[in-house]
Structures are given as C-alpha cells and as structure tokens.
Design a protein around this motif. Structure first.
Motif, PDB file in Angstrom:
ATOM      1  N   THR A  15      -4.847  22.324 -41.149  1.00  0.00           N
ATOM      2  CA  THR A  15      -4.442  21.192 -40.309  1.00  0.00           C
ATOM      3  C   THR A  15      -5.194  19.921 -40.696  1.00  0.00           C
ATOM      4  N   TRP A 104      -3.131  19.641 -35.211  1.00  0.00           N
ATOM      5  CA  TRP A 104      -2.004  20.583 -35.217  1.00  0.00           C
ATOM      6  C   TRP A 104      -1.098  20.307 -36.405  1.00  0.00           C
ATOM      7  N   ASP A 151      -1.095  15.649 -33.724  1.00  0.00           N
ATOM      8  CA  ASP A 151      -0.116  16.321 -34.593  1.00  0.00           C
ATOM      9  C   ASP A 151      -0.149  15.650 -35.963  1.00  0.00           C
ATOM     10  N   LYS A 182       0.804  11.196 -31.002  1.00  0.00           N
ATOM     11  CA  LYS A 182       1.914  11.668 -31.857  1.00  0.00           C
ATOM     12  C   LYS A 182       1.997  10.803 -33.095  1.00  0.00           C
TER      13      LYS A 182
END
Ligand code: S3P
Length: 182
Positions: A15, A104, A151, A182
């Motif tokens: 990640t 993530w 993310d 995001k």
C-alpha cells in the motif's frame, strides 16, 4: 496529539507504507523507521529467513517488542509491516503516542506493485492473487477499524504523503477534517 507525536503508517503489503513514510519524513524533517528493516537488523537475518527458520510467531514477537519500543519515542515516521494490525496491543500502543493512518489499495493494485517481488513470505506461492485476496479478506476488518485512511490506488507517493500530512496537520491544529482522504 502534539507536533512531536509519531506518525504511524499501517496497511496491507504494497500500500506504499515505506515509500510514503520516507517521503513524509523528508517533508517534515522527522526520522523515518521502517519496522521490517529494524526487525531484520535486530534478528540479524532477512524476514524470509526469520519466517522459515524461526516461524511466524517468532516474527510477530519481534514485531511486538519493536512496537513497544517505538511507542515510547516521539518525532518518528514509522512504516509498519502489514501484519502489525493482527495484535490489538500494537494499535493501542501506537494510537496512544501518535497518529495512526491506514493506507489502502485494492487487490489488483497491490499485485501490480508487489507481485514481482520475492521477499514477502506470506505472498510466496504460485497464485499470488489468491494469496493477496485471502489475506486481505482475513484482515479487512482490522484495517477498517483504523479511523484514518488514505486510499492510494490512484495516488503517487507524493500525493499520498500530502494526504497523510493533511490528516496530521488537521490533528495537530485541532481543526475539523474529513476522516477519509480520497
Ligand atoms: C507482513 C508484511 C511485511 C512483513 C512480513 C509480514 C504481513 O511487511 O512485515 O513479511 O503479515 O502482512 P510489508 O507490509 O512492508 O510488506
């Protein structure tokens, strides 16, 4: 949360914890610690050999001892190994002394990033996608329990580091902030 607190990056293998952590450390002038490297130094051998010769429980014990040591320090950027979430004591200790952020990425991204590498014993084997999916499913709830998440699927290392920095500044400034970047 104070300015001297640690920033701790958790998340599945691939990640970007180490690359983002290194970048963040450079941006903030803080010391970077890669837990996998530190464990290898302490054990005097690489992680695949620790797993093969001493077993995963021994690796987890080394990991746990290192978390306890690092949690007593401050001003560190810490890239953890993907399995650090398996022991709730680790997350408890890190959360007490710093900002814990989960990076993530979806399984396809992970495979594209680390599929060609050979130093991760838990991804060894012919069907790497099955390994990634299986481990992710088993750990999903543990990663999802971390309140702060970035993310990284579509982000460069710089962009991901910026997002973490934003979360850190929001915490240290105590200003309102979104919990999911995001
Ligand atoms: C592990 C992840 C690895 C390393 C070890 C176990 C895991 O670290 O700690 O191979 O259990 O997910 P990275 O996440 O840096 O690959």
């Amino acid at each position: 949360m104070t300015a001297g607190s640690n920033i701790v990056l958790v998340g599945f293998m691939g990640t970007g914890k180490s690359s983002v952590g290194r970048r963040l450390a450079a941006m903030l002038g803080m010391r970077f610690v890669d837990m996998d490297d530190a464990i290898e130094q302490r054990a005097g051998k690489p992680i695949p050999r620790i797993f093969a010769e001493d077993g995963e429980p021994h690796f987890r014990a080394l990991e746990r001892a290192l978390v306890a040591d690092l949690s007593r320090q401050s001003g560190l950027i810490i890239a953890t190994g993907g399995g650090v979430v398996l022991n709730p004591d680790n997350i408890r200790d890190f959360s007490a002394g710093g900002l814990v952020v989960c990076l993530w990425a979806n399984a396809g991204t992970i495979l594209a990033r680390v599929g060609h590498e050979t130093h991760r014993p838990l991804l060894a084997g012919d069907d790497k996608m099955a390994n990634v999916r299986g481990l992710m499913d088993a750990r999903r709830k543990l990663y999802e329990a971390i309140p702060l998440r970035v993310d990284t699927d579509t982000l460069s290392v710089d962009q991901a580091a910026e997002r973490v920095l934003r979360l850190y500044r929001a915490r240290t400034d105590a200003t309102p902030h979104p919990s999911i970047e995001k």
